[in-house]
Enzyme design. Structure first.
Site: not given
Lengths: 133, 174
Positions: A1, A31-32
């Site tokens: 990321t 994901g986030d």
């Protein structure tokens, strides 16, 4: 990321985060990163945050928004709020990772609770700093 | 009003500390410096925080060392799926995309969602149509292929098959 947070000369904040996810993740797993308030957050009144880590935990703890909430409601500094979320909320709950954040005054914090963190930052008038842990 | 500030992070996916060589470290530092400079150049000229974070993240997406864009890792099915998000502190506007493959810079598509639609998060074919409408550059499978990412997938799948325990937190990270 990967990600970035910034404060411009007008005092505006912004955050951006981009990822390929986890190696060998289940297809369709998200994901986030693309969840505002979790892996990415910005509000001029408090802070801008871009996170990287165990995404499911960052979502459950709404990491970015939680930092802003602590600043807004508890009067914590960016450093205090971000450190609390990374070390006290995420770390004990399997939430390894970290984040970069900047507040409305241009203060920067780069907390993390595991290895594999790559960081670089700069403030106007100062030399850039790059670090790998 | 005080000056500008910028901070970036560049996750590598599954790089263990024990595998970091001086040459690799130099390459990572170079990649980080290039991205920071891309963002700072915007701020130095009086540009906006939003333009700065987009420029910095695009530079990271273009660098195969980092897990996004061209350096994206593979799913268990051997595909690449990318997610991205932007948020503007002026008004809490936000844009995001998830599970996409094609645009070279997913962060630009996230911004297009924010600026060109009334929505926050797009997935699937409509997200890619928006990328086309916005004139974003696309890459094919060859553009996004990275041997070390492919090798990392094979190793991870072998570990799963053999039941090998993995204590590397980075394997759970982007």
């Amino acid at each position: 990321t990967v990600g970035a947070v910034a404060r411009d000369r007008d005092g505006n904040l912004a955050a951006a985060t981009s990822t390929g996810g986890m190696t060998a993740k289940m297809p369709g797993r998200i994901g986030d990163t693309p969840i505002p308030g979790a892996g990415t957050f910005a509000d001029n009144a408090t802070c801008a945050v871009s996170a990287t880590g165990h995404g499911e935990v960052f979502i459950r703890y709404t990491a970015g928004a939680e930092i802003a909430a602590r600043m807004r409601h508890l009067g914590e500094t960016l450093e205090q709020a971000a450190r609390h979320v990374v070390m006290e909320d995420l770390a004990p709950n399997d939430g390894s990772g970290g984040l970069v954040a900047v507040d409305s005054e241009g203060n920067i914090t780069l907390p993390f609770n595991c290895e594999g963190m790559y960081r670089s930052s700069v403030r106007e008038g100062s030399d850039p700093e790059t670090a790998i842990y | 009003m005080s000056g500008y500030s910028l901070a970036i992070h560049g996750g590598a996916g599954t790089i263990l500390k024990s595998k970091m060589t001086p040459e690799k470290e130099a390459a990572y530092r170079e990649g980080l410096s290039t991205a920071l400079e891309a963002g700072e150049a915007v701020l130095r000229k009086g540009g906006s925080a939003m333009d700065a974070v987009e420029a910095a993240v695009c530079a990271l997406e273009d660098e195969p060392l980092f897990n996004s864009g061209r350096g994206a890792v593979y799913t268990s099915a051997g595909a690449q799926e990318m997610d991205a998000c932007v948020m503007d502190g002026r008004d809490r506007s936000a844009g995001a995309v998830a599970g996409i493959f094609g645009p070279k810079n997913p962060i630009r598509l996230a911004r297009a969602v924010m600026e060109r639609t009334p929505h926050v998060l797009l997935i699937g074919p409509r997200a890619l149509e928006l990328a086309q409408e916005a004139g974003l550059e696309f890459g094919d499978r060859d553009y996004f292929f990275d041997q070390k990412r492919w090798d990392a997938l094979q190793k991870t799948m072998q570990m799963r098959e053999s039941g090998e325990e993995d204590d590397d937190p980075a394997r759970r990270h982007g």
